[in-house]
Motif scaffolding. Structure first.
Motif, PDB file in Angstrom:
ATOM      1  N   GLY A 228     -45.155  25.449  22.428  1.00 25.19           N
ATOM      2  CA  GLY A 228     -44.175  26.515  22.386  1.00 25.19           C
ATOM      3  C   GLY A 228     -43.552  26.772  23.743  1.00 25.19           C
ATOM      4  O   GLY A 228     -43.388  25.854  24.553  1.00 25.19           O
ATOM      5  N   ASP A 229     -43.215  28.027  24.013  1.00 27.51           N
ATOM      6  CA  ASP A 229     -42.600  28.381  25.283  1.00 27.51           C
ATOM      7  C   ASP A 229     -43.420  29.480  25.956  1.00 27.51           C
ATOM      8  O   ASP A 229     -44.449  29.924  25.434  1.00 27.51           O
ATOM      9  N   SER A 230     -42.957  29.931  27.124  1.00 29.35           N
ATOM     10  CA  SER A 230     -43.726  30.882  27.931  1.00 29.35           C
ATOM     11  C   SER A 230     -43.875  32.244  27.259  1.00 29.35           C
ATOM     12  O   SER A 230     -44.782  33.008  27.601  1.00 29.35           O
ATOM     13  N   ASP A 231     -43.015  32.554  26.299  1.00 23.98           N
ATOM     14  CA  ASP A 231     -43.057  33.852  25.642  1.00 23.98           C
ATOM     15  C   ASP A 231     -43.726  33.809  24.268  1.00 23.98           C
ATOM     16  O   ASP A 231     -43.735  34.811  23.556  1.00 23.98           O
ATOM     17  N   SER A 232     -44.243  32.655  23.893  1.00 28.61           N
ATOM     18  CA  SER A 232     -44.854  32.527  22.571  1.00 28.61           C
ATOM     19  C   SER A 232     -46.332  32.194  22.696  1.00 28.61           C
ATOM     20  O   SER A 232     -46.780  31.645  23.697  1.00 28.61           O
ATOM     21  N   GLU A 235     -47.066  26.927  19.507  1.00 25.98           N
ATOM     22  CA  GLU A 235     -45.892  26.342  18.873  1.00 25.98           C
ATOM     23  C   GLU A 235     -45.749  26.767  17.417  1.00 25.98           C
ATOM     24  O   GLU A 235     -44.675  27.095  16.961  1.00 25.98           O
ATOM     25  N   SER A 236     -46.877  26.737  16.667  1.00 29.79           N
ATOM     26  CA  SER A 236     -46.756  27.085  15.248  1.00 29.79           C
ATOM     27  C   SER A 236     -48.111  27.409  14.644  1.00 29.79           C
ATOM     28  O   SER A 236     -49.168  27.047  15.167  1.00 29.79           O
ATOM     29  N   THR A 258     -43.010  28.572  12.763  1.00 24.51           N
ATOM     30  CA  THR A 258     -42.774  28.392  14.190  1.00 24.51           C
ATOM     31  C   THR A 258     -43.017  29.693  14.947  1.00 24.51           C
ATOM     32  O   THR A 258     -42.542  30.763  14.550  1.00 24.51           O
ATOM     33  N   SER A 260     -42.543  29.753  18.527  1.00 22.75           N
ATOM     34  CA  SER A 260     -41.696  29.751  19.712  1.00 22.75           C
ATOM     35  C   SER A 260     -40.304  30.301  19.385  1.00 22.75           C
ATOM     36  O   SER A 260     -39.984  30.595  18.227  1.00 22.75           O
TER      37      SER A 260
END
Length: 294
Positions: A228-232, A235-236, A258, A260
């Protein structure tokens, strides 16, 4: 990547061709990030068969993968040899691969921030490259445990075709898979398992799955996928449902929710899989002892 990796191990590890015990054919379809134009789309077919008292296995993988402007067709030939080790068996395998890599720069959806004419990575028309590679794998299993380690494509193969620029190449991917099965009672079993992917200069990629089976026929599971990303928080989260219709036929479905930021543009990912085993197992009791997992 596939959410139902536990039913699709042959794609990750060539040594798995010795495990099924009878000829087997599998089909998989995956559409990732539904609603996004050019998102990854996968179709695959795999076949394996045993030889010489199940010690030797042969197999074939055929896959088509489209992502954005790129389209790949991959053909793998697999060989594995199995021998007894302790309370289980160890399989060693290798594969030879042919990939047709195509990229098409035609169309209105091709653009760059500084204009196409100023970007040497964007070429006129389309280009195609055919490359060979090879892979190695090992897989250990008992009735209640499995462990696999593999590198399906060993060489960092150049995908640049006629271009003199170093635009793209295959990087080595190392896969580790691990799982165990625990009986709660005579009808219910619990199976934790994971798949770890390692690629140089990329973040860690890990799938952690927990599944429950009823009478070895009906299975429900949930997977957490790192990334995922830095705010999530990853990923899923993935839901997996499968059914062993009879001794020969398995069908499975997965939905990835998902986590992210891409979820704002996507409805998640869908995956369908089916497997058919020809003939009957030699041991009647072994029919439903997790043949797909172990």
């Amino acid at each position: 990547q596939y959410t139902q990796f536990m039913y699709n191990k042959q794609v990750y590890n060539p040594s798995y061709v010795t495990v099924e015990g009878t000829p087997s054919i599998g089909l998989v379809y995956r559409t990732q990030w539904v609603g996004i134009e050019g998102a990854p789309n996968h179709q695959g077919l795999s076949f394996s068969m045993p030889l010489r008292n199940d010690r030797i296995g042969l197999g074939v993988n055929l896959r088509r993968v489209s992502i954005g402007l790129t389209n790949e067709i991959l053909l793998d030939g697999l060989y594995g040899y199995r021998f007894d080790l302790g309370v289980g068996s160890l399989s060693l395998g290798m594969q030879l691969s042919l990939k047709s890599f195509n990229i098409d720069f035609n169309g209105d959806n091709v653009f760059t921030s500084d204009g196409i004419s100023n970007d040497p990575a964007v070429q006129d028309g389309s280009r195609s490259t055919q490359v060979f590679n090879f892979g190695l794998g090992a897989y250990y299993r008992t009735d209640k445990f499995f462990f696999g380690l593999s590198m399906p494509r060993v060489q960092n193969v150049d995908l640049n075709s006629a271009s003199d620029l170093d635009l793209s190449r295959e990087e080595r991917h190392i896969y580790t898979m691990l799982g165990a099965s625990f009986d709660v009672n005579e009808n219910i079993s619990i199976t934790p398992q994971l798949l770890y992917r390692w690629v140089k200069n990329t973040p860690a990629d890990l799938d952690v799955n927990l599944s429950a089976s009823y009478q070895r026929k009906y299975t429900a599971g949930i997977t957490y996928r790192l990334g995922g990303d830095s705010d999530s928080f990853g990923e899923s989260l993935d839901l997996i449902l499968s059914m062993q219709i009879n001794e020969n036929i398995l069908v499975g479905f997965a939905y990835d929710y998902t986590l992210s930021a891409i979820r704002k543009q996507s409805s998640g990912s869908l995956e369908f899989i089916s497997k058919y085993r020809f003939g009957e197992t030699q041991d009647e009791e072994d029919s439903y002892i997790n043949p797909r997992y172990f």
